[in-house]
Write an enzyme that holds these catalytic residues in place. Structure first.
Site, mmCIF file in Angstrom:
data_model
loop_
_atom_site.group_PDB
_atom_site.id
_atom_site.type_symbol
_atom_site.label_atom_id
_atom_site.label_comp_id
_atom_site.label_asym_id
_atom_site.label_seq_id
_atom_site.Cartn_x
_atom_site.Cartn_y
_atom_site.Cartn_z
ATOM 1 N N ARG A 1 -13.336 20.663 7.780
ATOM 2 C CA ARG A 1 -14.381 20.859 8.802
ATOM 3 C C ARG A 1 -13.836 20.667 10.211
ATOM 4 N NH1 ARG A 1 -19.068 17.310 6.170
ATOM 5 N NH2 ARG A 1 -17.236 16.180 5.439
ATOM 6 N N GLN A 2 -12.619 20.113 10.335
ATOM 7 C CA GLN A 2 -11.998 20.006 11.665
ATOM 8 C C GLN A 2 -11.067 21.205 11.830
ATOM 9 O OE1 GLN A 2 -10.564 16.079 12.825
ATOM 10 N NE2 GLN A 2 -11.707 15.184 11.110
ATOM 11 N N ASP B 1 -24.561 25.410 -0.679
ATOM 12 C CA ASP B 1 -23.694 24.999 0.430
ATOM 13 C C ASP B 1 -22.269 24.903 -0.098
ATOM 14 O OD1 ASP B 1 -22.987 24.251 2.981
ATOM 15 O OD2 ASP B 1 -24.560 22.740 3.165
ATOM 16 N N LYS C 1 -30.611 24.939 10.952
ATOM 17 C CA LYS C 1 -30.198 23.530 11.044
ATOM 18 C C LYS C 1 -29.521 23.266 12.388
ATOM 19 C CE LYS C 1 -26.204 21.805 9.366
ATOM 20 N NZ LYS C 1 -25.170 21.460 8.375
ATOM 21 N N GLY D 1 0.793 -1.234 0.000
ATOM 22 C CA GLY D 1 0.000 0.000 0.000
ATOM 23 C C GLY D 1 0.816 1.271 0.000
ATOM 24 N N GLU D 2 2.107 1.174 0.313
ATOM 25 C CA GLU D 2 2.932 2.395 0.313
ATOM 26 C C GLU D 2 2.919 3.025 -1.078
ATOM 27 O OE1 GLU D 2 6.850 1.501 1.687
ATOM 28 O OE2 GLU D 2 6.203 1.138 3.742
ATOM 29 N N ARG E 1 -27.261 20.243 14.305
ATOM 30 C CA ARG E 1 -26.571 18.983 14.029
ATOM 31 C C ARG E 1 -26.456 18.180 15.324
ATOM 32 N NH1 ARG E 1 -23.715 16.592 10.140
ATOM 33 N NH2 ARG E 1 -23.478 18.253 8.603
#
Ligand code: R5P
Length: 314
Positions: free
Chosen positions: A93-94, A218, A191, A35-36, A193
């Site tokens: 979003r973080q 959005d 909204k 996977g590298e 959440r």
């Protein structure tokens, strides 16, 4: 100038190269059996002004790591300047500690990109504009809103019959810009959440949507919960047609299924993130931001102003 692309969005890279009438640089990117990621630049870049294109979209961790490895590769190959073009900046979003004992991953990713050797960043519709400040290198932050508005204008709806709808309080500033440009009225969905997966649409305030063409804007559609909930609320309030629009079509989980069952006339996205067949909703229109990004790249290379692109007309 040389332009290279990671594997996250090769179609957009080709679109940018087509706009610039410039060939896409040759590089090999493969995975080892474990996977590298391995990459090799297949042409000389010593002393060149290099633009590296990679949306940090799904598979997000693979895309981020691939970008870091590419930057390292170009730095070690003696590129004069490395401008990293990130049409969709994942982890955005973080961007703050909104509760105890959580990371600020957007800042971490910015640090990683910068420390790998990026000299400047070109990006588009960051979830929060202040992420620009997470970098200590120049950031050009483009807005795809003009491209989206051009499309809605081309549908020739009477502005008197249109209402721009903000799907939550955080999107009001964006909605106001669209409202001004489209010359119509504005409504706002309240909204709440409850988790990363669940939202609740509590109220609809502002202009009446009854009998109107409602357009919800959005920055991104991820699980589709926010936009489908808002579309349902607007339709129940009597809207004749409901369009939804976002720059970034993340479309994860069962977003497509949700959108196909929501009362939505058309979903209008850009190509910052490629749509795979299984991530393509039934009524979708994809607009290309390749000319906008291509023009920004040209201007950065020739040291021309980029701010005029904040009013870009496709
Ligand atoms: C929220 O602040 C964002 O602007 C989007 O509304 C949100 O991230 C979309 O996520 P989802 O599609 O999962 O509701």
């Amino acid at each position: 100038m040389k332009i290279f692309s990671g594997r996250a969005n090769p179609e957009l890279a080709l679109g940018i190269c087509h706009y610039l009438r410039h060939p896409l640089g040759k590089m090999t990117i493969t995975n080892f059996p474990d996977g590298e990621i391995f990459c090799k630049i297949e042409e000389n870049v010593r002393g060149h002004d290099v633009f590296l294109l990679q949306s940090t979209c799904q598979p997000i961790n693979e895309s981020v790591m691939e970008l870091l490895i590419m930057i390292d590769c170009f730095r070690r190959a003696s590129a004069k300047r490395i401008s990293v073009v990130i049409p969709y900046f994942g982890y955005a979003r973080q961007d703050r500690k909104d509760e105890g004992r959580v990371p600020i991953t957007a800042r971490l990713v910015a640090n990683l990109i910068q420390n790998a050797g990026a000299d400047r960043i070109l990006t588009m519709d960051l979830h929060a504009a202040q992420i620009e400040g997470f970098f200590n290198i120049p950031v050009d932050h483009l807005n795809a809103g003009f491209v989206l508005d051009d499309y809605f204008r081309s549908l020739n709806h009477d502005p008197e019959e249109m209402v721009v709808v903000s799907p939550d309080a955080g999107s009001i500033k964006r909605a106001l810009s669209h409202q001004n440009r489209l010359g119509c009225s504005l409504a706002i969905v309240d909204k709440r959440r409850s988790s990363a997966h669940d939202t609740l649409q509590a109220n609809l305030t502002g202009a009446s949507v009854e009998g109107k063409v409602a357009i919800l804007f959005d920055d991104m559609i991820s699980t589709g919960g926010s936009i489908c909930g808002a579309a349902q609320m607007v339709k129940e309030a009597g809207a004749a047609k409901v369009y939804v629009s976002a720059t970034h079509g993340v479309l994860c989980g069962n977003a497509v299924e949700k959108m196909n069952h929501a009362p939505i006339e058309e979903i209008v996205l850009t190509d910052t993130i490629p749509l795979t067949p299984e991530r393509t909703p039934a009524h979708v229109k994809v607009l290309s931001v390749a000319p906008l990004l291509g023009e920004a790249i040209r201007r950065i290379h020739f040291n021309e102003s980029v701010s005029c692109l904040f009013r870009f007309q496709s």
